[in-house]
Design an enzyme around this catalytic site. Structure first.
Site, PDB file in Angstrom:
ATOM      1  N   ARG A 160       0.856  -1.191   0.000  1.00 45.00           N
ATOM      2  CA  ARG A 160       0.000   0.000   0.000  1.00 45.00           C
ATOM      3  C   ARG A 160       0.894   1.244   0.000  1.00 45.00           C
ATOM      4  O   ARG A 160       1.909   1.291   0.716  1.00 45.00           O
ATOM      5  CB  ARG A 160      -0.882   0.029   1.260  1.00 45.00           C
ATOM      6  CG  ARG A 160      -2.051  -0.959   1.237  1.00 45.00           C
ATOM      7  CD  ARG A 160      -3.166  -0.513   0.304  1.00 45.00           C
ATOM      8  NE  ARG A 160      -4.314  -1.408   0.319  1.00 45.00           N
ATOM      9  CZ  ARG A 160      -4.524  -2.383  -0.569  1.00 45.00           C
ATOM     10  NH1 ARG A 160      -3.657  -2.623  -1.524  1.00 45.00           N
ATOM     11  NH2 ARG A 160      -5.621  -3.111  -0.504  1.00 45.00           N
ATOM     12  N   GLU A 173      -4.104   7.419  -4.120  1.00 41.46           N
ATOM     13  CA  GLU A 173      -4.477   6.976  -5.475  1.00 41.46           C
ATOM     14  C   GLU A 173      -5.821   7.577  -5.894  1.00 41.46           C
ATOM     15  O   GLU A 173      -6.702   7.707  -5.044  1.00 41.46           O
ATOM     16  CB  GLU A 173      -4.571   5.439  -5.504  1.00 41.46           C
ATOM     17  CG  GLU A 173      -3.222   4.803  -5.265  1.00 41.46           C
ATOM     18  CD  GLU A 173      -3.296   3.275  -5.153  1.00 41.46           C
ATOM     19  OE1 GLU A 173      -4.364   2.692  -5.405  1.00 41.46           O
ATOM     20  OE2 GLU A 173      -2.273   2.691  -4.795  1.00 41.46           O
ATOM     21  N   HIS A 208      -1.640   0.490  -9.886  1.00 37.17           N
ATOM     22  CA  HIS A 208      -2.240  -0.497  -8.964  1.00 37.17           C
ATOM     23  C   HIS A 208      -2.842  -1.679  -9.750  1.00 37.17           C
ATOM     24  O   HIS A 208      -4.045  -1.945  -9.666  1.00 37.17           O
ATOM     25  CB  HIS A 208      -3.320   0.180  -8.091  1.00 37.17           C
ATOM     26  CG  HIS A 208      -3.637  -0.578  -6.842  1.00 37.17           C
ATOM     27  ND1 HIS A 208      -3.979   0.033  -5.645  1.00 37.17           N
ATOM     28  CD2 HIS A 208      -3.686  -1.914  -6.590  1.00 37.17           C
ATOM     29  CE1 HIS A 208      -4.228  -0.895  -4.732  1.00 37.17           C
ATOM     30  NE2 HIS A 208      -4.056  -2.088  -5.279  1.00 37.17           N
TER      31      HIS A 208
END
Ligand code: NAP
Ligand code: 8YV
Length: 315
Positions: free
Chosen positions: A229, A258, A276
């Site tokens: 993360r 994000e 991602h």
């Protein structure tokens, strides 16, 4: 017999809906605000992609199970779920191979500059007498530290073994039966290795722990790869270290906020940036979707979820 009502929240994979439609009455509101109090009181299960906060839990007084898409469930308020006795499930294991494969791809791309070399070719620079410059770094002889050696970390480590690199790790608990060197702190690991791969969850303890001190310990030839993360990395410190040559290069699949990616990173040549996508293949996302559906089907059929998270009731 009436079917239990399930609410679908967020941008869910089509397969989740396809699988659930046969078993449940599906409510698919554009927003939770569109659910009437009467409908909300009938909802017993939720299939969720993205977040579900305390206020969302309060809206559904009879919710019994929430099935979340993804292994990381940091966007689900599991504390509130536990207080309300709601089972929360996630999608572990079915994505281990995909995420580990992506981590290795990102590592190689970062070290050997493969995306840049391809861009150089596509831009027409490959002409007689012209060669792409030799890459500064090689994977050969590196000492790779895994920050996190859970389900996915172990698969990354297994894939690293044939590359003949030395492998070490840091987790809070030393793992039995693991031959890699264990370091009791992230700092000690960063001091020992020259390549750090982060694959830890987003928790209070992992907030910005990959900070200036850790990056400086990796050193000017150091490489950071993050597939866990973005939350775990102090991005300002990362930009500063890369810009000042205190860290060699970075490969990132995840970011702090994000889908925002710091402009400074976008303009740097010694970083490889992915949106991602570590689990984002059709087969793996389908397997994740199936597990989201199977958890709900199993719970309503047998009273038992397949992959409940540890913080909430196990059945
Ligand atoms: P896991 O099996 O629970 O493993 C987590 C690992 O992190 C364990 O080794 C754990 O060991 C370690 N850890 C947790 N907190 C720590 C801390 N404070 N300090 C040091 N180590 C810590 O989880 P997983 O299935 O491997 O997934 C890991 C994470 O990867 C997920 O939670 C998700 O956030 C992320 N992920 C990202 C993608 C992507 O698309 N980029 C895809 C899948 C998963 P200890 O408990 O012993 O500390
Ligand atoms: C997905 C992930 O991108 O499983 C996780 O924790 O981060 C990824 O697999 C995400 O869950 C859904 O978009």
């Amino acid at each position: 017999m009436t079917k239990p009502a399930i609410i679908a929240v967020g941008k869910l994979h089509d397969r989740v809906i396809e699988r659930l439609e046969d078993h449940f009455e599906m409510l698919r509101p554009a927003s939770l605000d569109d659910v009437s109090p009467n409908d909300a009181s009938r909802v017993e299960g939720a299939a969720v992609s993205g977040g579900f906060n305390a206020a969302a839990f309060q809206r559904f007084p009879n919710l019994k199970i929430l099935s979340s898409f993804g292994v990381g469930y940091d966007a689900i308020d599991v504390k509130t779920a536990a207080e309300k006795g709601v089972v929360v499930t996630n999608t572990p294991d079915v994505l281990n191979d995909e995420v580990a494969d992506t981590a290795i791809g990102l590592l190689l791309n970062t070290i050997r500059e493969l995306p840049r070399a391809e861009a150089w070719l596509r831009d027409g620079h490959w002409k007689p007498g012209a060669s792409y410059p030799l890459t500064r770094f090689s994977l050969k002889g590196r000492h790779v530290g895994l920050f996190g050696l859970g389900r996915i970390g172990e698969e990354i480590a297994a894939r690293l073994e044939p590359f003949k690199v030395k492998i070490s790790y840091h987790t809070r608990h030393r793992k039995d039966g693991v031959a890699y060197d264990y370091y009791a702190s992230l700092k000690a690991l960063a001091e020992a290795v020259d390549t750090l791969i982060a694959i830890v969850p987003k928790t209070e303890q992992t907030h910005k722990v990959i900070n200036a001190e850790i990056l400086s310990a990796l050193g000017k030839d150091g490489i950071l790869i993050n597939v866990g993360r973005g939350w775990s990395v102090d991005e300002d410190a990362l930009v500063a270290a890369l810009g000042a040559g205190q860290l060699g290069a970075a490969g990132l699949d995840v970011f702090y906020n994000e889908p925002e990616v710091p402009q400074a990173l976008l303009s740097m040549s010694n970083v490889v940036l992915l949106p991602h996508v570590a689990s984002a293949s059709m087969p793996t996302r389908r397997a994740m979707a199936d597990l989201v559906a199977d958890n709900l089907i199993s719970w309503f059929k047998n009273g038992k979820a397949i992959t409940p998270v540890p913080e909430t009731p196990q059945r």
